[in-house]
Design a protein around this motif. Structure first.
Motif, short mmCIF file in Angstrom:
data_model
loop_
_atom_site.label_atom_id
_atom_site.label_comp_id
_atom_site.label_asym_id
_atom_site.label_seq_id
_atom_site.Cartn_x
_atom_site.Cartn_y
_atom_site.Cartn_z
N ASN A 1 3.17 4.82 1.79
CA ASN A 1 3.20 4.21 3.13
C ASN A 1 3.66 2.76 3.06
O ASN A 1 3.07 1.88 3.67
CB ASN A 1 1.84 4.32 3.81
CG ASN A 1 1.49 5.74 4.14
OD1 ASN A 1 2.33 6.49 4.63
ND2 ASN A 1 0.27 6.14 3.85
N THR A 2 4.68 2.51 2.29
CA THR A 2 5.32 1.21 2.04
C THR A 2 4.49 0.25 1.18
O THR A 2 4.96 -0.83 0.86
CB THR A 2 5.74 0.47 3.33
OG1 THR A 2 4.58 0.01 4.02
CG2 THR A 2 6.61 1.33 4.23
N TRP A 3 3.30 0.61 0.78
CA TRP A 3 2.46 -0.25 -0.04
C TRP A 3 2.65 0.07 -1.52
O TRP A 3 2.60 1.23 -1.91
CB TRP A 3 0.97 -0.08 0.32
CG TRP A 3 0.68 -0.64 1.67
CD1 TRP A 3 0.66 0.04 2.85
CD2 TRP A 3 0.38 -1.99 1.98
NE1 TRP A 3 0.37 -0.81 3.89
CE2 TRP A 3 0.20 -2.07 3.38
CE3 TRP A 3 0.27 -3.15 1.22
CZ2 TRP A 3 -0.11 -3.25 4.03
CZ3 TRP A 3 -0.03 -4.33 1.88
CH2 TRP A 3 -0.22 -4.37 3.26
N PRO A 4 2.85 -0.95 -2.37
CA PRO A 4 3.01 -0.70 -3.81
C PRO A 4 1.72 -0.14 -4.41
O PRO A 4 0.62 -0.55 -4.04
CB PRO A 4 3.34 -2.07 -4.38
CG PRO A 4 2.85 -3.05 -3.38
CD PRO A 4 2.89 -2.37 -2.04
N THR A 5 1.87 0.79 -5.31
CA THR A 5 0.72 1.41 -5.98
C THR A 5 0.48 0.81 -7.36
O THR A 5 -0.47 1.19 -8.03
CB THR A 5 0.94 2.93 -6.14
OG1 THR A 5 2.14 3.14 -6.90
CG2 THR A 5 1.05 3.61 -4.78
N HIS A 6 1.32 -0.12 -7.78
CA HIS A 6 1.23 -0.79 -9.08
C HIS A 6 1.34 0.18 -10.25
O HIS A 6 0.79 -0.07 -11.31
CB HIS A 6 -0.03 -1.66 -9.16
CG HIS A 6 0.00 -2.77 -8.16
ND1 HIS A 6 0.70 -3.94 -8.38
CD2 HIS A 6 -0.52 -2.87 -6.91
CE1 HIS A 6 0.58 -4.73 -7.32
NE2 HIS A 6 -0.14 -4.10 -6.42
N ILE A 7 2.07 1.25 -10.03
CA ILE A 7 2.39 2.19 -11.10
C ILE A 7 3.43 1.52 -12.00
O ILE A 7 4.36 0.88 -11.51
CB ILE A 7 2.98 3.51 -10.53
CG1 ILE A 7 1.94 4.27 -9.72
CG2 ILE A 7 3.59 4.37 -11.61
CD1 ILE A 7 0.86 4.91 -10.54
N ILE A 8 3.29 1.67 -13.29
CA ILE A 8 4.27 1.16 -14.24
C ILE A 8 5.17 2.31 -14.66
O ILE A 8 4.68 3.35 -15.11
CB ILE A 8 3.59 0.53 -15.47
CG1 ILE A 8 2.75 -0.68 -15.02
CG2 ILE A 8 4.62 0.14 -16.53
CD1 ILE A 8 1.90 -1.28 -16.10
N CYS A 9 6.47 2.13 -14.48
CA CYS A 9 7.43 3.17 -14.83
C CYS A 9 7.42 3.39 -16.33
O CYS A 9 7.60 2.44 -17.11
CB CYS A 9 8.83 2.77 -14.36
SG CYS A 9 10.10 3.99 -14.75
#
Length: 93
Positions: free
Chosen positions: A30-38
């Motif tokens: 929903n446009t909010w970053p999830t702070h997942i690291i690729c």
């Protein structure tokens, strides 16, 4: 993002803006970053590289350094850099 999953919003992004890799995790919900690291390029959603210029700069640095995988064990056998880069959402190329 287009998805057949009725629980996902059009604002959800599961493709890395830097390298085009996806393993199904959401980088943005929903446009909010999830702070997942690729696990491919090491970019973290929600870090300063949120605008197009900074994203391109990170991509250029990563590819210029040889496009090394952050998590070597996660790299698919059929991984192709050019194919993945074409997978980057159009707004982030």
């Amino acid at each position: 993002m287009k998805s057949d999953d009725p629980m996902r919003s059009i604002e959800d992004e599961n493709v890395c803006r830097v390298c085009g890799y996806t393993d199904g995790d959401l980088f943005f919900e929903n446009t909010w970053p999830t702070h997942i690291i690729c696990s491919c390029c090491g970019w973290e959603s929600g870090t300063p590289a949120l605008d197009l210029s900074a994203t391109r700069e990170y991509r250029g640095y990563w590819t210029g350094q040889g496009a090394e995988w952050l998590s070597h064990g996660a790299r698919p056998k059929d991984w192709d850099l050019l194919k993945r880069l074409r997978n980057i959402p159009e707004d982030w190329r």
